[in-house]
Design a protein around this motif. Structure first.
Motif, mmCIF file in Angstrom:
data_model
loop_
_atom_site.group_PDB
_atom_site.id
_atom_site.type_symbol
_atom_site.label_atom_id
_atom_site.label_comp_id
_atom_site.label_asym_id
_atom_site.label_seq_id
_atom_site.Cartn_x
_atom_site.Cartn_y
_atom_site.Cartn_z
ATOM 1 N N THR A 55 0.831 -1.204 0.000
ATOM 2 C CA THR A 55 0.000 0.000 0.000
ATOM 3 C C THR A 55 0.866 1.254 0.000
ATOM 4 O OG1 THR A 55 -1.758 -1.211 1.128
ATOM 5 C CG2 THR A 55 -1.892 1.185 1.189
ATOM 6 N N THR A 56 1.943 1.237 0.751
ATOM 7 C CA THR A 56 2.862 2.369 0.772
ATOM 8 C C THR A 56 3.429 2.609 -0.626
ATOM 9 O OG1 THR A 56 3.426 1.979 3.087
ATOM 10 C CG2 THR A 56 5.024 3.247 1.775
ATOM 11 N N ARG A 57 3.804 1.539 -1.309
ATOM 12 C CA ARG A 57 4.336 1.674 -2.673
ATOM 13 C C ARG A 57 3.267 2.233 -3.606
ATOM 14 N NH1 ARG A 57 7.983 -2.113 -5.988
ATOM 15 N NH2 ARG A 57 9.064 -2.292 -4.007
ATOM 16 N N LEU A 58 2.042 1.739 -3.497
ATOM 17 C CA LEU A 58 0.959 2.197 -4.369
ATOM 18 C C LEU A 58 0.600 3.659 -4.097
ATOM 19 C CD1 LEU A 58 -1.356 -0.942 -4.316
ATOM 20 C CD2 LEU A 58 0.212 -0.245 -6.143
ATOM 21 N N LYS A 59 0.611 4.049 -2.831
ATOM 22 C CA LYS A 59 0.268 5.433 -2.485
ATOM 23 C C LYS A 59 1.319 6.423 -2.980
ATOM 24 C CE LYS A 59 -2.728 4.726 1.483
ATOM 25 N NZ LYS A 59 -2.897 4.918 2.929
ATOM 26 N N PRO A 62 2.270 9.056 -8.316
ATOM 27 C CA PRO A 62 1.735 10.411 -8.494
ATOM 28 C C PRO A 62 0.282 10.391 -8.958
ATOM 29 C CG PRO A 62 3.905 10.219 -9.503
ATOM 30 C CD PRO A 62 3.484 8.835 -9.107
ATOM 31 N N ALA A 63 -0.498 11.316 -8.411
ATOM 32 C CA ALA A 63 -1.941 11.351 -8.687
ATOM 33 C C ALA A 63 -2.342 12.562 -9.521
ATOM 34 C CB ALA A 63 -2.710 11.343 -7.359
ATOM 35 N N ASP A 64 -1.376 13.214 -10.162
ATOM 36 C CA ASP A 64 -1.688 14.427 -10.916
ATOM 37 C C ASP A 64 -2.561 14.156 -12.143
ATOM 38 O OD1 ASP A 64 0.631 13.072 -11.782
ATOM 39 O OD2 ASP A 64 1.271 14.801 -12.964
ATOM 40 N N ASP A 65 -2.355 13.038 -12.817
ATOM 41 C CA ASP A 65 -3.131 12.687 -14.005
ATOM 42 C C ASP A 65 -3.736 11.302 -13.772
ATOM 43 O OD1 ASP A 65 -2.873 10.999 -16.791
ATOM 44 O OD2 ASP A 65 -3.617 13.046 -17.113
ATOM 45 N N PRO A 66 -5.068 11.160 -13.821
ATOM 46 C CA PRO A 66 -5.699 9.884 -13.479
ATOM 47 C C PRO A 66 -5.304 8.725 -14.396
ATOM 48 C CG PRO A 66 -7.333 11.417 -14.355
ATOM 49 C CD PRO A 66 -6.060 12.182 -14.187
ATOM 50 N N GLY A 72 0.479 3.861 -13.469
ATOM 51 C CA GLY A 72 1.487 3.829 -12.414
ATOM 52 C C GLY A 72 1.152 2.832 -11.321
ATOM 53 N N LEU A 73 -0.129 2.743 -10.958
ATOM 54 C CA LEU A 73 -0.546 1.772 -9.944
ATOM 55 C C LEU A 73 -0.300 0.344 -10.426
ATOM 56 C CD1 LEU A 73 -3.860 3.470 -8.761
ATOM 57 C CD2 LEU A 73 -1.804 3.114 -7.362
ATOM 58 N N ALA A 74 -0.657 0.068 -11.683
ATOM 59 C CA ALA A 74 -0.427 -1.270 -12.238
ATOM 60 C C ALA A 74 1.071 -1.569 -12.283
ATOM 61 C CB ALA A 74 -1.046 -1.376 -13.633
ATOM 62 N N ASP A 75 1.867 -0.592 -12.688
ATOM 63 C CA ASP A 75 3.303 -0.788 -12.768
ATOM 64 C C ASP A 75 3.923 -0.959 -11.377
ATOM 65 O OD1 ASP A 75 5.607 -0.912 -14.604
ATOM 66 O OD2 ASP A 75 6.268 0.862 -13.479
ATOM 67 N N ALA A 76 3.454 -0.190 -10.407
ATOM 68 C CA ALA A 76 3.963 -0.317 -9.037
ATOM 69 C C ALA A 76 3.618 -1.690 -8.458
ATOM 70 C CB ALA A 76 3.389 0.796 -8.150
ATOM 71 N N MET A 111 -8.638 -4.262 0.816
ATOM 72 C CA MET A 111 -9.680 -3.477 0.141
ATOM 73 C C MET A 111 -9.258 -2.016 0.003
ATOM 74 S SD MET A 111 -11.794 -5.652 -0.851
ATOM 75 C CE MET A 111 -13.048 -4.591 -1.500
ATOM 76 N N ASP A 112 -8.548 -1.489 0.994
ATOM 77 C CA ASP A 112 -8.038 -0.117 0.891
ATOM 78 C C ASP A 112 -7.022 -0.001 -0.246
ATOM 79 O OD1 ASP A 112 -9.643 0.645 2.993
ATOM 80 O OD2 ASP A 112 -8.027 0.710 4.478
ATOM 81 N N ALA A 113 -6.207 -1.036 -0.426
ATOM 82 C CA ALA A 113 -5.264 -1.037 -1.546
ATOM 83 C C ALA A 113 -6.021 -1.071 -2.872
ATOM 84 C CB ALA A 113 -4.299 -2.214 -1.437
ATOM 85 N N PHE A 114 -7.053 -1.916 -2.954
ATOM 86 C CA PHE A 114 -7.878 -1.980 -4.162
ATOM 87 C C PHE A 114 -8.511 -0.622 -4.449
ATOM 88 C CE2 PHE A 114 -9.237 -6.760 -4.275
ATOM 89 C CZ PHE A 114 -7.909 -7.145 -4.324
ATOM 90 N N ALA A 115 -8.929 0.066 -3.400
ATOM 91 C CA ALA A 115 -9.636 1.345 -3.548
ATOM 92 C C ALA A 115 -8.751 2.448 -4.130
ATOM 93 C CB ALA A 115 -10.209 1.789 -2.206
ATOM 94 N N LEU A 116 -7.447 2.250 -4.130
ATOM 95 C CA LEU A 116 -6.563 3.270 -4.685
ATOM 96 C C LEU A 116 -6.817 3.482 -6.176
ATOM 97 C CD1 LEU A 116 -3.265 2.436 -2.800
ATOM 98 C CD2 LEU A 116 -4.778 4.399 -2.441
ATOM 99 N N MET A 117 -7.404 2.507 -6.848
ATOM 100 C CA MET A 117 -7.765 2.682 -8.257
ATOM 101 C C MET A 117 -9.084 3.434 -8.411
ATOM 102 S SD MET A 117 -6.661 -0.681 -10.338
ATOM 103 C CE MET A 117 -4.968 -0.877 -10.843
ATOM 104 N N GLN A 118 -9.835 3.524 -7.340
ATOM 105 C CA GLN A 118 -11.159 4.156 -7.424
ATOM 106 C C GLN A 118 -11.074 5.659 -7.689
ATOM 107 O OE1 GLN A 118 -13.714 3.110 -4.203
ATOM 108 N NE2 GLN A 118 -15.310 4.516 -4.815
ATOM 109 N N THR A 119 -10.197 6.364 -7.017
ATOM 110 C CA THR A 119 -10.108 7.817 -7.185
ATOM 111 C C THR A 119 -9.796 8.218 -8.628
ATOM 112 O OG1 THR A 119 -9.499 8.081 -4.870
ATOM 113 C CG2 THR A 119 -8.987 9.914 -6.342
ATOM 114 N N PRO A 120 -8.761 7.629 -9.256
ATOM 115 C CA PRO A 120 -8.533 8.023 -10.657
ATOM 116 C C PRO A 120 -9.673 7.589 -11.574
ATOM 117 C CG PRO A 120 -6.960 6.328 -9.979
ATOM 118 C CD PRO A 120 -7.698 6.762 -8.762
ATOM 119 N N LEU A 121 -10.297 6.457 -11.295
ATOM 120 C CA LEU A 121 -11.435 6.041 -12.119
ATOM 121 C C LEU A 121 -12.603 7.012 -11.970
ATOM 122 C CD1 LEU A 121 -11.566 2.135 -11.890
ATOM 123 C CD2 LEU A 121 -11.206 3.534 -13.933
ATOM 124 N N LEU A 122 -12.831 7.496 -10.758
ATOM 125 C CA LEU A 122 -13.890 8.494 -10.555
ATOM 126 C C LEU A 122 -13.596 9.766 -11.354
ATOM 127 C CD1 LEU A 122 -14.626 8.173 -6.731
ATOM 128 C CD2 LEU A 122 -16.286 7.866 -8.579
#
Length: 185
Positions: A55-59, A62-66, A72-76, A111-122
């Protein structure tokens, strides 16, 4: 705990034995059980650390561009899985003794790790129902996990990490295109 983590990391979960951990730690088997409660407790402690590190690695992505964030999340995740394959397998392969339920705290962490994809998808799908986007993010994370897990599998369908990275990026683009999101350059 560090001894158990090293053992799982190098030899896999199935090789972990309390006797070996106790011997390497210079203590009795009873001392290991006193510290962790039971064999599951030892494994769960390692698994908690693994989810936290992932989760630390995923967080850190960068979140500047969804769109770049999803890639980046997939690559991390691929990077973490490549570096810590056995620890990640342990997280998903471990079954509790006597069919006890899996601890809620670890499920919540995953589930919190999974949710990291939710913000850019939103951000990419602002007109979609947020509940639907939450489900889409879990499905996307699960698909990424499956692609990586099978791709790194050494026995059946191994894919070189360089090629896996390309295929993973293709999947993300294809999945997003199916949702009506076009790849921007």
């Amino acid at each position: 705990m560090e001894i158990a983590r090293r053992s799982i990391s190098t030899k896999g979960l199935k090789s972990l034995k309390v006797r070996d951990v106790a011997e390497a730690a210079g203590c009795s088997i009873g001392s290991v059980y006193n510290e962790f409660g039971d064999f599951d407790g030892l494994i769960l402690t390692v698994n908690r650390e693994t989810v936290h590190a992932l989760t630390t690695r995923l967080k850190a992505v960068p979140a500047d561009d969804p769109l770049r964030q999803l890639h980046g999340l997939a690559d991390a995740y691929l990077g973490f899985a490549t570096e810590h394959a056995n620890l990640l397998r342990s997280l998903f392969e471990h079954r509790m003794e006597d069919d006890r339920p899996f601890p809620e705290d670890i499920l919540t962490m995953v589930m919190d790790a999974f949710a990291l994809m939710q913000t850019p998808l939103l951000r990419l799908l602002p007109d979609r129902d947020p509940g639907d986007v939450a489900l889409l993010s879990r499905m996307m994370f699960s698909a990424v996990h499956g692609i990586i897990s099978l791709g790194l599998e050494e026995r059946m369908v191994a894919v070189p990490p360089e090629m896996l990275r390309e295929r993973l990026a293709q999947f993300v683009d294809t999945h997003l295109a199916g949702l009506g999101v076009s790849r921007r350059t």
